[in-house]
Scaffold this motif. Structure first.
Motif, short mmCIF file in Angstrom:
data_model
loop_
_atom_site.label_atom_id
_atom_site.label_comp_id
_atom_site.label_asym_id
_atom_site.label_seq_id
_atom_site.Cartn_x
_atom_site.Cartn_y
_atom_site.Cartn_z
N ASP B 115 5.40 -49.67 90.28
CA ASP B 115 5.53 -48.91 91.84
C ASP B 115 4.21 -48.79 92.37
O ASP B 115 3.98 -48.99 93.63
CB ASP B 115 6.28 -47.60 91.18
CG ASP B 115 6.81 -47.08 92.52
OD1 ASP B 115 7.24 -47.74 93.37
OD2 ASP B 115 6.84 -45.65 92.66
N ARG B 116 3.23 -48.36 91.64
CA ARG B 116 1.87 -48.07 92.25
C ARG B 116 1.09 -49.25 92.74
O ARG B 116 0.28 -49.27 93.45
CB ARG B 116 1.20 -47.03 91.21
CG ARG B 116 1.75 -45.90 90.64
CD ARG B 116 2.26 -45.18 91.85
NE ARG B 116 2.87 -43.88 91.48
CZ ARG B 116 2.14 -42.57 91.37
NH1 ARG B 116 1.05 -42.72 91.88
NH2 ARG B 116 2.64 -41.68 91.07
N GLY B 188 -1.33 -39.74 103.51
CA GLY B 188 -0.10 -39.37 102.67
C GLY B 188 0.99 -39.84 103.27
O GLY B 188 2.44 -39.27 103.12
N SER B 285 -4.62 -39.73 100.14
CA SER B 285 -3.53 -39.29 99.34
C SER B 285 -2.49 -40.69 99.48
O SER B 285 -1.33 -40.60 99.52
CB SER B 285 -2.55 -38.61 100.54
OG SER B 285 -3.39 -37.09 100.55
N PRO B 287 -0.58 -42.92 97.21
CA PRO B 287 0.38 -43.04 95.67
C PRO B 287 -0.13 -44.48 95.08
O PRO B 287 0.84 -44.97 94.54
CB PRO B 287 1.64 -42.65 96.03
CG PRO B 287 1.85 -43.35 97.28
CD PRO B 287 0.67 -43.31 97.95
N ASN B 295 -4.43 -38.76 87.93
CA ASN B 295 -3.98 -37.69 87.34
C ASN B 295 -3.40 -37.62 85.92
O ASN B 295 -3.31 -36.76 85.13
CB ASN B 295 -2.13 -38.03 88.14
CG ASN B 295 -2.05 -36.85 88.96
OD1 ASN B 295 -1.90 -35.73 88.49
ND2 ASN B 295 -1.44 -37.01 90.01
N GLU C 228 11.69 -40.47 93.81
CA GLU C 228 10.82 -41.24 93.50
C GLU C 228 9.80 -40.41 92.55
O GLU C 228 8.98 -39.80 93.43
CB GLU C 228 10.16 -42.03 94.41
CG GLU C 228 10.88 -43.10 95.10
CD GLU C 228 10.13 -44.01 96.07
OE1 GLU C 228 9.79 -45.05 96.09
OE2 GLU C 228 9.80 -43.35 97.38
N LEU C 229 9.70 -40.47 91.34
CA LEU C 229 9.17 -39.69 90.56
C LEU C 229 7.40 -39.84 91.08
O LEU C 229 6.97 -40.73 91.12
CB LEU C 229 9.36 -39.79 89.19
CG LEU C 229 10.79 -39.48 88.46
CD1 LEU C 229 10.62 -39.80 86.97
CD2 LEU C 229 10.91 -38.12 88.62
N GLY C 230 6.78 -38.39 91.13
CA GLY C 230 5.57 -38.34 91.45
C GLY C 230 5.17 -38.81 92.89
O GLY C 230 4.15 -38.67 93.17
N LYS C 231 6.28 -39.23 93.76
CA LYS C 231 6.00 -39.57 94.95
C LYS C 231 6.83 -38.71 96.16
O LYS C 231 6.00 -38.23 97.00
CB LYS C 231 6.30 -41.35 95.18
CG LYS C 231 5.09 -41.94 94.74
CD LYS C 231 5.40 -43.62 94.53
CE LYS C 231 5.64 -44.31 95.49
NZ LYS C 231 6.10 -45.56 95.37
N GLN C 259 7.12 -34.82 100.10
CA GLN C 259 6.38 -35.89 99.45
C GLN C 259 5.36 -35.06 98.42
O GLN C 259 5.05 -33.77 98.59
CB GLN C 259 5.37 -36.17 100.53
CG GLN C 259 5.90 -37.52 101.38
CD GLN C 259 4.87 -37.91 102.41
OE1 GLN C 259 3.87 -37.17 102.70
NE2 GLN C 259 4.99 -39.22 102.99
N ASN C 261 1.98 -35.02 95.46
CA ASN C 261 0.79 -35.66 95.49
C ASN C 261 -0.01 -35.90 96.92
O ASN C 261 -0.66 -36.87 96.92
CB ASN C 261 0.75 -36.75 94.51
CG ASN C 261 1.20 -36.40 93.04
OD1 ASN C 261 0.57 -35.49 92.68
ND2 ASN C 261 1.63 -37.28 92.59
N VAL C 262 0.33 -34.82 97.67
CA VAL C 262 -0.69 -35.07 99.08
C VAL C 262 -1.96 -34.30 98.89
O VAL C 262 -1.93 -33.09 98.54
CB VAL C 262 0.22 -34.59 100.10
CG1 VAL C 262 -0.40 -34.58 101.53
CG2 VAL C 262 1.59 -35.55 100.35
#
Ligand SMILES: Nc1ncnc2c1ncn2[C@@H]1O[C@H](COP(=O)(O)OP(=O)(O)OP(=O)(O)O)[C@@H](O)[C@H]1O
Ligand SMILES: Nc1ncnc2c1ncn2[C@@H]1O[C@H](COP(=O)(O)OP(=O)(O)OP(=O)(O)O)[C@@H](O)[C@H]1O
Ligand SMILES: [Mg+2]
Ligand SMILES: [Mg+2]
Lengths: 352, 337, 565, 333, 343
Positions: B115-116, B188, B285, B287, B295, C228-231, C259, C261-262
């Motif tokens: 995903d990332r 973000g 920000s 992801p 993290n 969406e975990l973490g997002k 949202q 982790n901003v």
């Protein structure tokens, strides 16, 4: 295209095709002005070959690059005249000179490996040279390139045309360079030490090739080398350079049979020759080539000349004029005709 | 050539083993050496108020009590055959390549990474395109106008790029262009390319430019230096002797030779970036893998750290391999046997 | 029920009755509206611990979870102290205790459905609580049920012999509407427990343990559309939620986006630029934004600055010499410049200087100031006196720890270094990773001792706004474990005795007084240096409606929010 | 990215002839390569200014170290809270609190004097920059020379080790290691152990970059006949490596170092930004800049001077490095 | 003939190579198996007498340098033996070899790359003393200065760097270095081919003078046939890793036996325009074949104008066809005592 130069429209048979008059090329550097070429004059007819010899650093390459207009802008101060078919290249715009390069005058360089772009095929590089001056399709140009490669004796040119330079042997590379130089039928071909990097057997092949091609194309050829054997094979006229100047100029025959300048004597004496009995000792020219920043006063050769003392302090004070001593034979030396004749016949010739 | 690639790939696998082993040790052994007990390590995975017994059980459940090699073996075997993890009522199978299962966030790592990756790849590739264009063109112009005002100015600006840390330029750019002028969207707001290409580009344009600004300098300088050197080569003289105009000489003959060194560092740079542009991602920000890695480290989430490290290493190795293969494309003299 | 009628200074400085202006959402509803629709855009600078009701412990999460889940009880959605009062949610009414306070019975409302339309029964509630007991699977949540329920060795429905996972004896479900909790020991405030998210019903059929957090089945007005975990995640209306069964929720927005982790500063900027509606973490804006807001009257008018039930303080470790001597600890109390402490937390807007542990917002709290000084800047003379008494007239050297990722704690440490330096107490500053601070570093007595951590910067917020919820965890020395503590330093039998007294006090008022006594005793023993009672500075974007601060969570009430735009 | 480096050993004296020819007798009046380089460098005004700047900074850093740590004359950590707006936490004065006493202004919250802090922080920043560079240059050079000279399996092993190091996400490891090493390690004084760890981490993980360059250069250098000449005289490998080859690698090493130093200074800044730099209250340019990045919206002045300090240093080193490269490259004229 | 007087009368063998072979492996494929060899030197046998000059000539890539490096043990031979002063040094360890290095020295081809540009002349010429731990009586500096004088350099140049010298001067520095330990044998790899004509003559003369003064023995590697004729007593002609002809100078130049030698000699350009028309030259076609895959039989058969079938299949051995004259050819020229004019 290969039909030779007989039908060239611009041909003016009476006048020399290339005339260099009082050419001076000076490089300003950190240490002072390097006078690489300092008042050089010569001319060359179509169909003739001029050999330029001289020690390393005597200004041979600089001269040839000046004719081609290849000195970097800003680094070299060029004065005098270089007339190519009547057109002065020194005063011409860079763009004018560029349009002449490759088309009317071409050059072969010493090291064919570094002189060709390693990333493009040989064919590509010839095609490129051809298409700069001819508005033809790639296919046509390629056909031409194959013809040229064939002409210079590359076997299977249609296959080898797609090889890269590193896939060629040294001799083949030099042939390819020649093919490239000749691709636009230049009227003037300058070969700067074309065989120095090659073996004797290959050198012989290349020299033959140049002779043959010159006959076909009727070009004017300047061949630069420090191997007197090479010029003897090729040149009609020979110019001997020393410290940026011409010290002797004459037909090939005269230079070898009756050289007049002590420096030329020195050159002849310092090379071992297969065509003579083995001499017990070589006779090197003593000393080292002069600095081009501080060219010795008077005759630049005086510090190394065995005969400098023969005419008082003239050698160290006055620069000898480059004068005609017999028809077509020029030298720059203070020695009188008799002195030279005497020395040559008594001292020099027997030792060679 | 084929054999060469195979050999490199085998080498790559070995390299990955070593990388994973060292990572494993650093995150596992080093704390132990520094004095943390198995329970200490396990205590990270239990709730705030767990008692000693719970912690001990957790340590056992996570296998922290096993010898290190056993643990490492488990990790490796999971990559190839997958592994089973308890979710409570059931056990789930984490299929190969299972890069571990985070006991902190209770999910397998691999899907996260996949995903990332999209984000990081978008960021890295986009920026790379910009910096290549910017860097090379500046470098060429500088080389050709060596010593002129342009040269000095261009190199000065380029250096400004490398002289400032990206967390700084990143914030600055956001302040100016996003909150100040309102030209760019704020940080973000990343969306997937597939969802909305325009918004995707919009969210990335600032990071792209900033990251490119940072890297372009190196490329400009490298290009300039190589170009200066190349323009002295004999073959350039030959090209001129053919009567080519200066532009062709520069672009076709000069620039072509610049490619090799550029490719070298480009491969390395891109490889490293693909492993996660930590600072950029955190400044904007985004992801991506970098933010994920940070993290994971902050939370001491070993499986995630391992996973992201391996992915990063893989990118670098692939990039290096591609670079080496590209050499052969760019430079016909290079041949791999 | 915890709510008492004691003073609440939430309205301090915000008494202006006008609808706008600073603190307009404190103690009253700002921009009240019943308009439905729109999207509420929220963001989180970090990540959720878990969306699973059985596995979450953050205050903001408990605030937010009410949007998609219904526990038996809940904090009322009301401004100010009313928001700290418990109200029945899934239950029809408050719990009915047995005489010995060991059995609590709740009746579940009829007609409540899961988002798939299945009706909610008491068994779903029991199942939800049962699974939250499994700390292997759900490590994050609180352990009150584990401690108080009469488990008889029960650990987890996943290891249950009962195929329905209902084998827990401590909870009985005589019928679908009734649920009975059986405790080990009497407890009067069980309603607080019943308000924890763990009592939200979980359908056994949909429970897949750790993965449940990815698709929590909703009982509230909203359900998950995408996670969406973490997002990020998105909530949309739950069509199976029936307003008729729910007196507590208005459910104004159609959609809620989140949202994760901003970047925190970014988040503030986006709030102020109107790109975002709520910072869900609810601890207020970052210093940069704070400075900006306070400087600009327009921004300031759109901000709220309430006191909260959170205390920033520094533990004084009696295990570390010479702080084992009470005089040396007192020297620290005297020497500390609390204005510096306050500045570290953002000045007046960041908090009020505290002189004792219990925050004034807690019902019954009293001002105790045992170590007074002019302007709270510290009393150098008194401190030197104390040092002399302690036998360290020239001061001493010790370490001060803080959580590395917290700039304010860093500023605190630096500030204390300066102010204690005035009397010759030399501090060396030691940051430790935030995540492991309590488990491996400051909260691990062995570590703290061997690393000479004389001072340990920390902070505490109550699970519930009452004396028990605030003080018990940080003052009771009998709770101190080998690691993972919340009480780092307070080890005084007198304090323990006071706690015992407070715990067994039946009368509400007397109980409050008893907790104040605990506070005083703790301050007398000088094991803690109170710093500031936190005030968050909240920015209130224009298009938010129905905004108010709830004392239940000391942040905006997320249940009530609507959007106008 | 790695700093680019183009000076190939081939080029550094590829055509000494060219220099010679022009010089002839007079110029032969002994000028060593260093002297020639120095002469050229002297003429490069930009490089000279940069060089002087670097020298000034180094001296200032040493002075700062002495004043702060040894004599305690300056106190970079002194608070001046009277200069701070208690509500907003930022300096009350204009331009970030610039005044005669505080020419660079003061820090938010506690009002520490920025000039003193930048001054006091200079030695740590520069020390990390220099020492980490030294570490990586030493390791990289030794490994690179060995790999390039011996080739074969030695080369394979070293090259693969370099790959491993390159494949590691350096930043992550820095964070992990810095977090784990106890502060009291190595018995160094205040900040000492942290500085040591940072130097180690930065230096130890970046040696492969220079290692690769040196290896490549050695590969071509070893083909030069003076290596054979030395071997034919009976030289052992260490002699060839360190007496014959190393002096010829000075140019790339120097140039690379000047490019690496600023990179490492920035690295420290990045680590500080991620919270694993030098511990408070000690100042480094990196920690100050990362701190400033939290305040940049309301007190932009805070970041100006630490930012400038880093910027100028990096610029100076890069420009000096460029100048040095030009000076050491005989082809460049 | 005058040349005969210079032929050494002593016949003490200083160095002997027998069956010397050097293959450079070519690795290919997944496992890097050796898939072929560059047969750089393939079975050389010759002796060097004390005090003589033996030259190796041949085209580029025929293995001259490799031979030189084998003789000085800079390379390990694949097969064969090197015997120096009766002692087999083929497999001596580097340590055991070290003392011998005093006696065998090498002059390198390229005066630019054979001097470490970062060392002063003093350091370069003094290096042999340091490396061999020899302490000359007069001290290193004095000895170095003497050496510099010996090769015709100004001893005051002690502290200069190589780049300050011209090519000829540099070659002299290199020569001074080889002379430092008073070697018995000097392998000179193309000592003059990088030099200008006039300087070349100076260096050639210097080498000759030194030989006379110091009683040196030379193995001279070169490709310039004119220079070779000038300096050598005996000449070995190499082609593709093999010696095709080995003879004393006079016979070789006047009556070459191997067709390759003939071709080589005829290709030398002669600085005499008069003769160029008269000369009949033998032009070899093509290039030297690859040493990876040398032709079968006689390696020269692909380019030889006299080649017949036997040449393709059977390899001619180097045999003594006349006293002191060896050639490896099935159809040698000049076998009878007739003398041809080369030019
Ligand atoms: N761009 C330049 N700047 C300064 N000096 C130069 C430049 N180009 C050539 N020279 C100098 O000019 C002189 C003549 O050089 P040139 O290359 O013409 O010699 P040459 O006769 O061709 O020698 P060679 O036989 O070695 O090729 C040399 O001293 C050289 O150093
Ligand atoms: N280290 C090596 N690895 C592989 N092949 C080599 C190596 N050294 C030399 N060769 C090859 O061996 C052959 C002989 O090389 P050598 O250098 O001895 O030739 P040479 O006669 O000295 O040529 P030149 O006249 O060009 O100096 C060449 O084909 C060369 O490519
Ligand atoms: Mg030349
Ligand atoms: Mg050779």
């Amino acid at each position: 295209m290969l039909a030779g130069g007989a039908a060239r429209p611009s041909e003016r048979p009476n006048e020399a095709f290339l005339q260099v008059r009082d050419l001076k090329v000076h490089f300003p550097t950190d240490d002072g002005i390097v006078k690489s070429v300092d008042g050089l004059t010569f001319s060359l007819q179509r169909g003739k070959t001029l050999g330029i010899v001289g020690e390393s650093g005597s200004g041979k390459s600089v001269t040839s690059l000046s004719i081609m207009g290849l000195h970097k802008r800003g680094t070299a101060n060029i004065s005098g005249q270089i007339l190519l078919d009547g057109q002065d290249l020194v005063t011409a715009t860079p763009e004018q000179v560029r349009s002449l390069r490759g088309k009317r005058m071409a050059m072969i360089f010493q090291d064919p490996l570094t002189a060709m772009h390693p990333y493009y095929t040989v064919g590509n590089q010839i095609v490129e040279a051809y298409r700069v001056h001819h508005d033809v399709s790639k296919a046509v140009a390629k056909k031409h390139a194959i013809e040229m490669l064939d002409r210079v004796g590359i076997p299977q040119p249609d296959k080898r045309v797609d090889d890269y330079p590193h896939q060629f042997s040294g001799g083949m590379r030099q042939r390819a360079m020649i093919a490239m130089a000749l691709s636009c039928d230049p009227e003037l071909l300058i070969a700067d030490e074309p065989t120095t990097a090659l073996d004797v057997t290959v050198q012989a092949q290349i020299l033959d090739l140049i002779v043959d091609l010159q006959k076909d194309f009727n070009s004017a050829v300047v061949i630069i080398t420090h191997d007197l054997g090479v010029v003897a094979e090729l040149a009609d006229d020979i110019m001997v350079m020393y410290a940026g100047r011409s010290v002797e100029y004459g037909t090939s025959h005269e230079i070898f049979s009756a050289p007049q300048h002590p420096y030329t004597w020195g050159l002849l004496g310092s090379m071992p020759r297969l065509d003579r009995e083995r001499s017990e000792r070589l006779q090197p020219i003593k000393g080292t080539p002069p600095s081009l920043i501080n060219v010795p006063e008077g005759c630049p050769f005086n510090p190394r000349c065995a005969f400098a003392g023969l005419n008082g302090d003239l050698s160290t004070t006055e620069r000898p004029e480059f004068r005609e001593v017999s028809p077509g034979h020029h030298i720059a030396c203070h020695l009188s005709g008799e002195q030279r004749h005497h020395l040559w016949t008594t001292e020099i010739k027997p030792k060679l | 050539m084929f054999a060469y690639i195979i050999r490199r790939l085998i080498g790559a696998v070995i390299l990955l083993f070593v990388v994973s082993l060292v990572t494993f040790s650093i995150f596992f052994l080093v704390p132990r050496i520094a004095g943390a007990s198995v329970e200490d390590m396990a205590s990270r995975y239990v709730g705030k108020t767990a008692d000693a017994e719970t912690i001990r059980q957790m340590a056992e459940k996570l296998g922290f009590t096993d010898p290190l090699l056993t643990q490492y073996g488990r990790f490796i075997s999971a990559i190839f055959v997958g592994a089973d993890y308890s979710t409570g009522p059931t056990t789930v199978h984490c299929p190969a390549p299972c890069l571990g299962y985070s006991f902190i966030t209770q999910n397998p790592v691999w899907p996260d990474l996949v995903d990332r990756m999209g984000v990081t790849i978008s960021l890295a590739v986009g920026a790379a395109v910009i910096w290549l264009l910017l860097g090379i063109s500046t470098g060429v112009l500088s080389a050709l106008r060596r010593g002129t005002v342009f040269d000095r100015a261009a190199m000065g600006v380029a250096l400004a790029g490398v002289s400032l840390p990206i967390f700084f330029t990143g914030l600055l750019s956001l302040t100016i262009f996003s909150y100040g002028l309102g030209w760019a969207v704020p940080g973000g707001t990343y969306v997937n390319f597939a969802d909305d290409p325009l918004a995707w580009a919009g969210a990335l344009i600032l990071p792209w430019v900033t990251l490119a600004f940072l890297n372009a300098a190196g490329y400009a300088r490298l290009t300039r230096a190589t170009m200066l050197e190349t323009m002295n080569e004999d073959f350039i003289r030959t090209a001129r002797a053919k009567g080519l105009n200066e532009r062709t000489v520069v672009v076709k003959h000069g620039l072509r030779s610049v490619l090799t060194p550029i490719i070298t560092i480009f491969g390395l740079d891109l490889g490293i970036l693909l492993g996660g542009a930590v600072l950029t991602e955190s400044a904007y920000s985004l992801p991506g893998l970098g933010a994920y890695a940070i993290n994971a480290i902050v939370n001491n989430d070993l499986p995630k750290v391992l996973g992201v490290t391996l992915v990063g290493a893989t990118f670098i190795i692939i990039a290096n391999l591609v670079v080496d293969l590209l050499y052969a494309v760019v430079d016909p003299r290079v041949k791999y046997s | 029920g915890g709510g008492g009628g004691s003073s609440n200074n939430n309205n301090k400085g915000g008494g202006n009755p006008s609808a706008t202006g600073p603190n307009a959402a404190i103690g009253k509803v700002f921009n009240p509206s019943d308009k439905k629709g729109g999207t509420l855009r929220m963001a989180n600078a970090g990540d959720w611990d878990s969306l699973d009701p059985g596995d979450t412990y953050y205050a903001y999460s408990w605030n937010f979870i009410r949007l998609y889940g219904r526990s038996l009880m809940m904090f009322a959605s009301a401004p100010g102290q009313d928001g700290a009062k418990l109200t029945p949610d899934l239950a029809e009414s408050k719990g009915v205790p047995s005489e010995d306070l060991k059995t609590w019975t709740y009746k579940i409302r009829k007609g409540v459905k899961f988002d798939d339309g299945t009706p909610v029964t008491s068994k779903d509630v029991k199942y939800g609580v049962s699974r939250s007991l499994d700390k292997d699977t759900f490590p994050n949540g609180p352990t009150y049920f584990n401690e108080f329920l009469d488990l008889q060795g029960y650990t987890s429905p996943y290891k249950d012999s009962d195929p329905n996972g209902l084998g827990l004896k401590a909870i009985e479900t005589p019928d679908d509407q009734t649920i009975v909790f059986k405790l080990k020991k009497p407890f009067a405030d069980f309603d607080y427990f019943a308000g924890m998210p763990a009592t939200m019903p979980v359908p056994k059929a949909k429970d897949d343990g750790t993965k449940y957090k990815e698709h929590v089945v909703s009982t509230g007005p909203y359900k998950f559309e995408k996670v969406e975990l973490g997002k990020s995640f998105t909530l949309v209306r739950n069509t199976n939620w029936d307003q008729a069964t729910d007196p507590n929720r208005k459910a104004l927005p159609d959609k809620i986006t989140m949202q994760l982790n901003v970047n925190a500063d970014d988040l503030d900027n986006r709030l102020m630029s109107g790109d975002l509606d709520v910072d869900v973490v609810g601890s207020g804006v970052q210093p940069a934004a704070q400075a900006k807001i306070l400087a600009d009257p327009n921004l300031k008018n759109a901000s709220d600055n309430p006191l909260s039930a959170r205390l920033w303080y520094t533990n004084i470790n009696g295990e570390v010499a010479p702080l084992d001597n009470i005089e040396c600890r007192k020297a620290v109390e005297y020497a500390a410049d609390r204005t510096g402490y306050q500045r570290a937390y953002g000045g007046n807007a960041g908090g009020e200087i505290a002189s004792s542990l219990l925050p004034p917002i807690i019902p019954g709290a009293e001002k105790i100031d045992l170590y007074p000084s002019k302007d709270s800047a510290g009393d150098v003379d008194k401190a030197k006196e104390a040092l002399t008494k302690c036998g360290q007239p020239n001061g001493f050297e010790t370490n001060i720890s803080y959580r590395a990722e917290r700039p304010k704690e860093k500023a605190t440490a630096e500030s204390l270094q300066q102010s204690l330096g005035r009397v010759g107490i030399k501090l060396n500053i030691k940051p430790y990773p935030t995540g492991d601070y309590a488990k491996l570093y400051a909260g691990k007595p062995d570590f703290a001792k061997s690393n000479n951590l004389g001072l340990m910067v920390f902070g505490w917020a109550a699970d519930w706004p009452n004396g028990f919820g605030f003080l018990k965890e940080i003052t009771d020395s009998r709770n101190i474990k080998a690691a993972g503590n919340t009480n780092f330093s307070i080890k005084d039998p007198k304090v323990n005795d006071a706690i015992d007294k407070a715990m067994t006090e039946k009368d509400e008022n007397a109980r409050q007084k008893a907790w104040v006594d605990v506070d005083r005793k703790a301050m007398e023993s000088a094991y803690a240096l109170p710093g500031v009672v936190a005030k968050g500075l909240y920015y209130r974007p224009k298009n938010l409606t129905n905004v108010f601060i709830t004392d239940g969570f000391s942040e905006y009430d997320y249940l009530a929010l609507g959007v106008s735009g | 990215m790695t700093a680019p480096l183009e000076a190939s050993p081939g080029s550094s004296e590829a055509q000494p002839e060219a220099a010679l020819k022009g010089m002839g007798k007079k110029a032969i009046q002994g000028r060593s390569l260093g002297q020639i380089a120095w002469m050229r460098l002297k003429r490069d005004r930009v490089a000279m200014v940069s060089g002087v700047l670097i020298a000034v900074m180094v001296v200032a850093a040493i002075v700062a170290l002495l004043l702060d740590r040894v004599f305690g004359v300056i106190d970079p950590n002194a608070f001046h809270q009277e200069l701070i707006d208690p509500e907003r936490g930022i300096p009350t004065g204009p331009l970030g609190g610039v005044s005669v006493e505080h020419p660079f202004g003061v820090e938010p919250i506690n009002g520490r004097d920025l000039l003193t802090r930048i001054f006091a922080g200079s030695w740590i920043s520069l020390l990390i920059g220099f020492a980490a560079t030294l570490v990586s240059v030493v390791i990289g050079t030794v490994m690179g020379v060995i790999a390039g000279y011996f080739r074969g399996w030695v080369d394979t092993v070293i090259s693969r080790i370099m790959d491993v190091f390159l494949a590691f996400p350096l930043l992550l490891f820095a964070i992990a290691l810095v977090g784990v090493v106890p502060d009291s390690a190595f018995g160094l004084g205040r900040d000492g152990s942290r500085i040591a760890v940072l130097i180690f981490v930065i230096g130890f993980f970046s040696w492969p970059y220079i290692g690769r360059i040196i290896r490549a250069q050695t590969l071509s250098l070893r083909e030069r006949e003076f290596v054979d000449a030395s071997r034919s005289l009976g030289a052992k490998a260490p002699h060839v490596l360190f007496k014959e080859l190393l002096p010829n690698l000075v140019a790339p090493i120097l140039v690379y170092s000047t490019l690496l130093i600023p990179t490492n200074i920035l690295f420290e800044a990045a680590l500080s930004f991620l919270g694993v730099g030098i511990q408070p209250p000690s100042a480094t340019w990196g920690t100050m800049l990362s701190e400033a990045s939290r305040w940049y919206q309301v007190d932009a002045w805070f970041m100006v001077f630490p930012g400038l300090a880093i910027f100028i240093t990096v610029l100076a080193f890069n420009l000096f490095g460029d100048g040095l490269r030009d000076a050491l490259d005989p082809r460049a004229r | 003939m005058s040349e005969l007087t210079t032929t050494p009368t002593r016949t003490e063998t200083l160095l002997e190579a027998s069956g010397l072979q050097k293959y450079f492996p070519i690795r290919k494929g997944l496992l890097q198996r050796v898939k072929g060899n560059v047969q750089a030197v393939d079975g050389l046998s010759f002796t060097v007498q004390k005090g003589e000059t033996l030259s190796l000539v041949g085209e580029s890539g025929c293995g001259k340098t490799t031979t030189g490096r084998l003789l000085t043990r800079l390379l390990e031979p694949t097969a064969g033996k090197v015997i120096f002063e009766g002692r087999d040094i083929t497999h001596l360890s580097q340590g055991a070899m070290r003392p011998l290095r005093r006696d065998v020295q090498m002059i390198f081809q390229d005066p630019y790359s054979s001097l470490n540009p970062r060392h002063t002349v003093g350091a370069i010429v003094g290096a042999p003393f340091n490396l061999q731990k020899v302490k000359p009586e007069k001290g290193v500096k004095k000895s170095v200065q003497e050496l510099l004088e010996l090769v015709g350099l100004n001893p005051e140049h002690y502290n200069r760097y190589p780049h300050e010298f011209s090519g000829g001067q540099r070659q002299r520095i290199g020569i001074a270095r080889t002379l430092a330990l008073k070697p018995k044998l000097i392998i000179a790899d193309e000592p003059v081919s990088a030099l200008d004509v006039s300087i070349q003559a100076q260096v050639v003369n210097l080498l000759e003078d030194l030989q006379n003064e110091l009683d040196l023995t030379y193995v001279m590697i070169a490709h310039d046939l004119s220079v070779v004729r000038h300096v050598s007593d005996r000449v070995a002609v190499m082609y593709l890793g093999k010696i095709v002809e080995l003879a004393d100078r006079t016979s070789l130049y006047e009556r070459p036996m191997h067709p390759y030698t003939v071709a080589l000699l005829s290709a030398v350009p002669v600085p005499d325009p008069e003769r160029k028309a008269k000369r009949e030259r033998i032009r070899l076609k093509g290039d030297v074949p690859s040493p990876i895959n040398p032709p079968s039989g006689c390696r020269f058969h692909t380019r030889c104008w006299k080649a017949q079938d036997i040449c393709k299949t059977q390899e001619p051995q180097l045999v003594e066809l006349a006293p002191g004259r060896q050639a490896a050819c099935h159809f040698p020229e000049n076998t009878s005592e007739q003398t041809i004019k080369v030019v």
